[in-house]
Write a protein that holds these residues in place. Structure first.
Motif, short mmCIF file in Angstrom:
data_model
loop_
_atom_site.label_atom_id
_atom_site.label_comp_id
_atom_site.label_asym_id
_atom_site.label_seq_id
_atom_site.Cartn_x
_atom_site.Cartn_y
_atom_site.Cartn_z
N LEU A 11 28.78 39.12 37.71
CA LEU A 11 28.82 37.65 37.68
C LEU A 11 30.01 37.13 38.48
O LEU A 11 29.90 36.16 39.24
CB LEU A 11 28.89 37.18 36.22
CG LEU A 11 28.74 35.68 35.98
CD1 LEU A 11 27.41 35.17 36.50
CD2 LEU A 11 28.86 35.39 34.47
N VAL A 12 31.15 37.79 38.32
CA VAL A 12 32.34 37.37 39.07
C VAL A 12 32.08 37.48 40.57
O VAL A 12 32.33 36.55 41.33
CB VAL A 12 33.56 38.25 38.69
CG1 VAL A 12 34.75 37.93 39.59
CG2 VAL A 12 33.93 38.05 37.22
N ARG A 13 31.54 38.62 41.00
CA ARG A 13 31.30 38.81 42.44
C ARG A 13 30.29 37.79 42.98
O ARG A 13 30.40 37.33 44.11
CB ARG A 13 30.77 40.22 42.70
CG ARG A 13 31.81 41.30 42.44
CD ARG A 13 31.41 42.62 43.07
NE ARG A 13 32.29 43.70 42.66
CZ ARG A 13 33.54 43.88 43.08
NH1 ARG A 13 34.07 43.02 43.94
NH2 ARG A 13 34.27 44.88 42.65
N ALA A 14 29.31 37.44 42.16
CA ALA A 14 28.30 36.49 42.62
C ALA A 14 28.83 35.07 42.71
O ALA A 14 28.55 34.35 43.67
CB ALA A 14 27.09 36.53 41.69
N GLN A 15 29.61 34.67 41.72
CA GLN A 15 29.92 33.24 41.56
C GLN A 15 31.25 32.78 42.13
O GLN A 15 31.40 31.61 42.46
CB GLN A 15 29.89 32.88 40.07
CG GLN A 15 28.51 32.95 39.44
CD GLN A 15 27.59 31.84 39.94
OE1 GLN A 15 28.03 30.79 40.39
NE2 GLN A 15 26.29 32.09 39.86
N PHE A 16 32.24 33.68 42.17
CA PHE A 16 33.61 33.22 42.44
C PHE A 16 34.18 33.81 43.72
O PHE A 16 33.79 34.90 44.13
CB PHE A 16 34.50 33.59 41.25
CG PHE A 16 34.05 32.97 39.95
CD1 PHE A 16 34.29 31.64 39.67
CD2 PHE A 16 33.34 33.72 39.01
CE1 PHE A 16 33.86 31.06 38.48
CE2 PHE A 16 32.90 33.15 37.82
CZ PHE A 16 33.16 31.81 37.56
N ASN A 17 35.12 33.07 44.33
CA ASN A 17 35.81 33.62 45.50
C ASN A 17 37.32 33.66 45.32
O ASN A 17 38.07 33.83 46.28
CB ASN A 17 35.41 32.85 46.78
CG ASN A 17 35.56 31.35 46.61
OD1 ASN A 17 36.25 30.89 45.68
ND2 ASN A 17 34.93 30.57 47.47
N ALA A 18 37.76 33.50 44.08
CA ALA A 18 39.20 33.62 43.78
C ALA A 18 39.33 34.24 42.39
O ALA A 18 38.48 33.99 41.53
CB ALA A 18 39.87 32.26 43.81
#
Ligand code: G3I
Length: 376
Positions: free
Chosen positions: A68-75
Motif C-alpha cells: 500500500l505504501v509503495r502504491a500510494q505514497f512518494n514520501a
C-alpha cells in the motif's frame, strides 16, 4: 425541426462543448483507464504525499502495508526508528540496523525520505543529559553530545535522507520555549546549534522545525518568532512542519488557512508532517463511553470524517505553492498511535485506509479534492 432551430441547437452544442473543454482544461487531469488511483499521482505537481512507517512495513513483515505504501505514497517518515533512543541508545553506541532498512525501503522506489527527529525531549535516553553520577552535564558536554549525535546520524544518510525534523516540539502551548533539558542545560541557542550541526553534516538536506497545535494563536506566534529569529541569525531552516494531529472540530479551516499563510509569509516551506484525525472522545470530555466504535465506524461518522478530510485538503490545495509535502502519521487505521493514546487499546479510525488496507470514504473525498483542483 426547422433548419434554423437545428443550427441553433448545433451552435448551443458547440458552446457547451467549449465550456466543458475549458472547464476540463482548468481541472487537473486524473488517471483514467486501468491506472491505479493513487494519492501520489493525484497530487502530482501540488505536493508530495507521505506516510509514517513502522518497522513491520519497511522490513516487509507487513506485506499488505508495504504494498500500500509503495502504491500510494512518494514520501516516507520513520515513526520511531530514527529517534535518539533507537539509533543511539548508550553513550558511544550507535545502532543503525533498522534505520538502514527504512532508508533502503524508500530508495527502492525513489521516495522522498524524511528523518525524524534529531532533537526532542521524548524518546531521548536519560544518560544524554547526565554525567556518570547522574548529575546534569555542563552546557559544553551536552553541546558536544548533540554535535556528535547529529554529525553521526545526519552524516550517515547524507544525500539519502533529504529532509530532517531537526527540532521537535520545543514550544509550550503559550508559545514560550518548553523547559526541556536541552533548554535548561544549553540555553536558548540549542535550536540554532542543532540546525547548524545538521547543515554542516548535509548541506543539501532540507531542515525543519516540527511541532503540533501551531494553529492555536499563542503557540503559532511563538513559532513565528522562533523562525524569524533563526532566519535573522542566518540559520538554515527550510521549513516548518505542522504536525496535523487534528480532531473533527479542530483546527477550523480558517485556522489552518491562516497558519499556512503566516509561515509561508516568513519565506519558509510548509509541511504537513503527521496528519491524522482523531474521531474518539478525549477522556476529559466527560464522555461516558471512551471506546464507542469497537466494531466499526457508523456511516454518519464515516461520512463526517470524509467531509473533514475534504475540508482540510481543500485548504492544502489552495496553498499548494507553499506546501512541500503532506504526510499521514501512519498508513492504515490499525497502525495508528491513536489506538493507544491518550487511552490504551481503543479502536480509532484516523487515516484514509481501514484495518484491511481498503480505501475509506475519506480516501475518495481526498481524491475528489485533487480531481477538482486547477491544473498546474
Ligand atoms: O517497541 C516497544 C515494544 O517493544 C514494547 O513492547 C511496547 C510496550 O508498550 O512499547 C513499544 O514502544 C512503543 C513505541 O511507540 C513503538 O510502538 C512506546 O511504548 C511508545 O511510547 C511509542 O510511541 C510513539 C510516540 O511517538 C513516542 O512518544 C508512537 O509510536 C509514535 O507514533 C509517536 O510519534 C510522535 C512523533 O514522533 C512526534 N509528534 C507526536 C507523535 C505522536 O505522539
Amino acid at each position: 425541426m426547422s433548419s434554423r432551430s437545428r443550427n441553433w441547437l448545433h451552435a448551443m452544442g458547440a458552446v457547451l462543448l467549449a465550456a466543458v473543454a475549458i472547464g476540463c482544461a482548468r481541472v487537473r487531469p486524473v488517471a483514467v483507464g486501468r491506472a491505479p488511483r493513487t494519492l501520489r499521482t493525484a497530487f502530482e505537481g501540488a505536493f508530495l504525499v507521505g506516510a509514517a512507517l513502522n518497522v513491520a512495513q519497511f522490513s516487509g513483515r507487513d506485506t499488505a502495508g508495504a504494498a500500500l505504501v509503495r502504491a500510494q505514497f512518494n514520501a516516507i517518515t520513520p515513526e520511531n526508528v530514527l529517534k535518539w533512543q533507537s539509533v543511539h541508545p548508550r553513550p558511544g553506541v550507535y545502532d543503525f540496523a533498522t534505520a538502514d532498512q527504512y532508508v533502503a525501503f524508500g530508495e527502492r522506489d525513489g521516495m522522498f525520505i524524511v528523518g525524524h527527529t534529531l532533537v526532542w525531549h521524548q524518546q531521548t535516553p536519560r544518560w544524554v543529559f547526565q554525567d556518570s553520577s547522574g548529575n546534569p552535564v555542563s552546557r559544553d558536554t551536552l553541546l558536544a553530545r548533540l554535535r556528535d549525535h547529529i554529525e553521526t546520524v545526519v552524516g550517515r544518510y547524507r544525500g539519502r535522507i533529504r529532509g530532517w525534523d531537526v527540532v521537535n516540539e520545543a514550544l509550550n502551548d503559550d508559545g514560550t520555549l518548553r523547559p526541556t533539558p536541552w533548554l535548561t542545560i544549553i540555553g536558548v541557542d540549542y535550536l540554532a546549534q542543532a540546525f547548524r550541526f545538521a547543515h554542516a553534516a548535509d548541506p543539501a538536506a532540507e531542515l525543519y522545525y516540527n511541532d503540533y497545535a501551531l494553529e492555536n494563536a499563542p503557540k503559532r506566534n511563538g513559532a513565528l518568532d522562533l523562525v524569524r529569529r533563526l532566519r535573522a541569525a542566518g540559520i538554515p531552516i527550510t521549513g516548518v512542519g505542522l504536525q496535523g494531529h487534528n480532531r473533527m472540530d479542530w483546527p477550523t479551516a480558517a485556522q489552518q488557512d491562516s497558519t499556512i499563510v503566516a509561515f509561508a509569509g516568513l519565506g519558509v516551506r510548509v509541511m504537513i508532517t503527521e496528519l491524522d484525525i482523531d474521531v474518539l472522545p478525549r477522556p476529559n470530555q466527560s464522555a461516558t463511553v471512551l471506546n464507542p466504535y469497537p466494531n466499526g465506524l457508523p456511516d454518519s461518522v464515516q461520512h463526517a470524517l470524509a467531509q473533514r478530510y475534504a475540508e482540510l485538503f481543500t485548504v492544502y490545495e489552495r496553498h499548494a505553492a507553499d506546501i512541500g509535502r503532506v504526510t499521514f502519521w501512519g498508513v492504515a487505521d490499525g497502525d495508528s498511535w491513536l489506538n493507544h493514546w491518550p487511552v490504551r487499546g481503543r479502536t480509532n479510525y484516523p487515516l484514509l485506509f481501514d484495518r484491511q488496507h481498503r480505501p475509506k470514504p475519506a480516501f475518495e473525498a481526498v481524491m475528489g479534492v485533487a480531481a477538482q483542483a486547477p491544473a498546474r
